[in-house]
Design a protein around this motif. Structure first.
Motif, short mmCIF file in Angstrom:
data_model
loop_
_atom_site.label_atom_id
_atom_site.label_comp_id
_atom_site.label_asym_id
_atom_site.label_seq_id
_atom_site.Cartn_x
_atom_site.Cartn_y
_atom_site.Cartn_z
N GLU A 87 0.85 -1.19 0.00
CA GLU A 87 0.00 0.00 0.00
C GLU A 87 0.89 1.24 0.00
O GLU A 87 1.66 1.46 0.93
CB GLU A 87 -0.93 -0.01 1.21
CG GLU A 87 -2.01 1.05 1.15
CD GLU A 87 -2.94 0.97 2.35
OE1 GLU A 87 -4.15 1.17 2.19
OE2 GLU A 87 -2.43 0.72 3.46
N THR B 217 -1.33 -0.80 -4.23
CA THR B 217 -2.49 0.08 -4.14
C THR B 217 -2.05 1.43 -3.58
O THR B 217 -1.00 1.54 -2.95
CB THR B 217 -3.58 -0.52 -3.25
OG1 THR B 217 -3.06 -0.71 -1.92
CG2 THR B 217 -4.06 -1.85 -3.80
N VAL C 14 -8.44 -3.42 -1.77
CA VAL C 14 -7.32 -4.28 -2.15
C VAL C 14 -7.83 -5.61 -2.70
O VAL C 14 -7.29 -6.13 -3.69
CB VAL C 14 -6.40 -4.51 -0.94
CG1 VAL C 14 -5.30 -5.52 -1.28
CG2 VAL C 14 -5.77 -3.20 -0.49
#
Length: 330
Positions: free
Chosen positions: A198, A224, A245
């Motif tokens: 992330e 992401t 996600v």
């Protein structure tokens, strides 16, 4: 009772019946074709004098409301039940392609990894393993803070070793824990390794040994970006981040398994052979990592350092000498 004698008319038979009497005029109701189909309603004097009661609602309306509530609860229950078995689109392809092979989610944020494992597991029918809870249960502790880093790593390695023979599970190893040891990866290679990264532009992540390990050994990378601001639908909670996600992970996992259709079969074969650490180059069933290690550590005899070469064939070690036949080593 007096009897009445009716005089017969002309052309009629005489009719004498002592049980009949004349009908009073007040009880005679004139016949009308308009009201012939209507049934007369008779009320007593006492009932007519009573005041009208309040209107009582029909029980059928209450029954209809109860039926709607029951049906709504039933639909809600079936929706929750079907959430773990719903396999459509990319989810169906992932289930068919994995062939019960387990998954391993790596990443810097263990809370996010575990929440993603729960979301993905509910869609695939896989079981998300809560490693901190299992470790605390094995060590009889209430939290991981009560354990040292070494105790956590040793216990986590035991849990991962126990999960290597389990199918349809999702493990989320702790960052900087047991995965830093190479021996643990012999157990992890039996599953598909996914790195969940992330990215936050306001807080860039440096290159750490753990991230270098993820980059080197992850088979699938899902990157992401953190969505911030009021425009984020539903807020930036952990559950919403995990759902975002998961929506990105499942299609990519489906494409990856379609690109390597033999991956699941090779993973299953690796597990059936005992997770010996020979991934991705699987050795014959007679191969043993112990014998391979002994052959690597074996030193040549004095005086034969340059002439003899030690090789391993199966589980038997043989010495090949220049110009001489092969003889088994003693």
């Amino acid at each position: 009772m007096r009897s009445v004698t009716m005089k017969p008319q002309t052309g009629c038979l005489p009719f004498n019946n002592p049980m009949l009497s004349t009908v009073p005029a007040r009880m005679v109701i004139p016949f009308s074709y308009a009201c012939a189909s209507a049934r007369p309603v008779f009320r007593t004097a006492s009932a007519a004098s009573e005041t009208p009661t309040e209107h009582v609602p029909s029980t059928s309306a209450v029954a209809d409301i109860d039926k709607e509530l029951v049906a709504e609860k039933a639909r809600e229950g079936m929706h929750r039940f079907a959430a773990s078995t719903r396999k459509v689109g990319a989810t169906r392809l992932v289930v068919d392609s994995l062939k019960r092979v387990s998954l391993t989610f790596l990443g810097d944020d263990h809370a996010l990894n575990f929440m993603v494992a729960k979301v993905v597991g509910s869609r695939l029918g896989w079981f998300a393993v809560d490693l901190p809870k299992v470790i605390c249960g094995m060590r009889k502790a209430t939290s991981l803070e009560q354990l040292t880093q070494e105790e956590r790593a040793i216990t986590e390695a035991e849990v991962l070793r126990g999960l290597r023979n389990q199918f349809r599970v999702i493990a989320t190893p702790l960052p900087g824990g047991a995965i830093t040891h190479d021996a643990v990866w012999a157990d992890l290679w039996g599953s598909v390794i996914v790195w969940i990264d992330e990215e936050d532009k306001q807080r860039p992540k440096g290159r750490t040994p753990e991230r270098a390990l993820y980059e080197d050994r992850a088979e699938l990378v899902v990157q992401t970006k953190v969505q911030k601001g009021f425009a984020v639908k539903g807020g930036n909670s952990l559950e919403n981040r995990a759902k975002a996600v998961a929506e990105l992970l499942l299609p990519r996992l489906s494409d990856y398994l379609a690109e390597f259709p033999e991956l699941a079969d090779r993973k299953r074969q690796y597990v059936e052979l005992g997770c010996r650490g020979d991934w991705p180059h699987l050795q014959p069933p007679s191969w043993s990592p112990v014998v391979q290690g002994l052959a690597a550590d074996r030193k040549p005899l004095v005086g034969f350092e340059g002439g003899d070469n030690a090789v391993v064939k199966g589980n038997a070690m043989e010495v090949i000498s220049d110009g001489r036949p092969e003889t088994p080593a003693t």
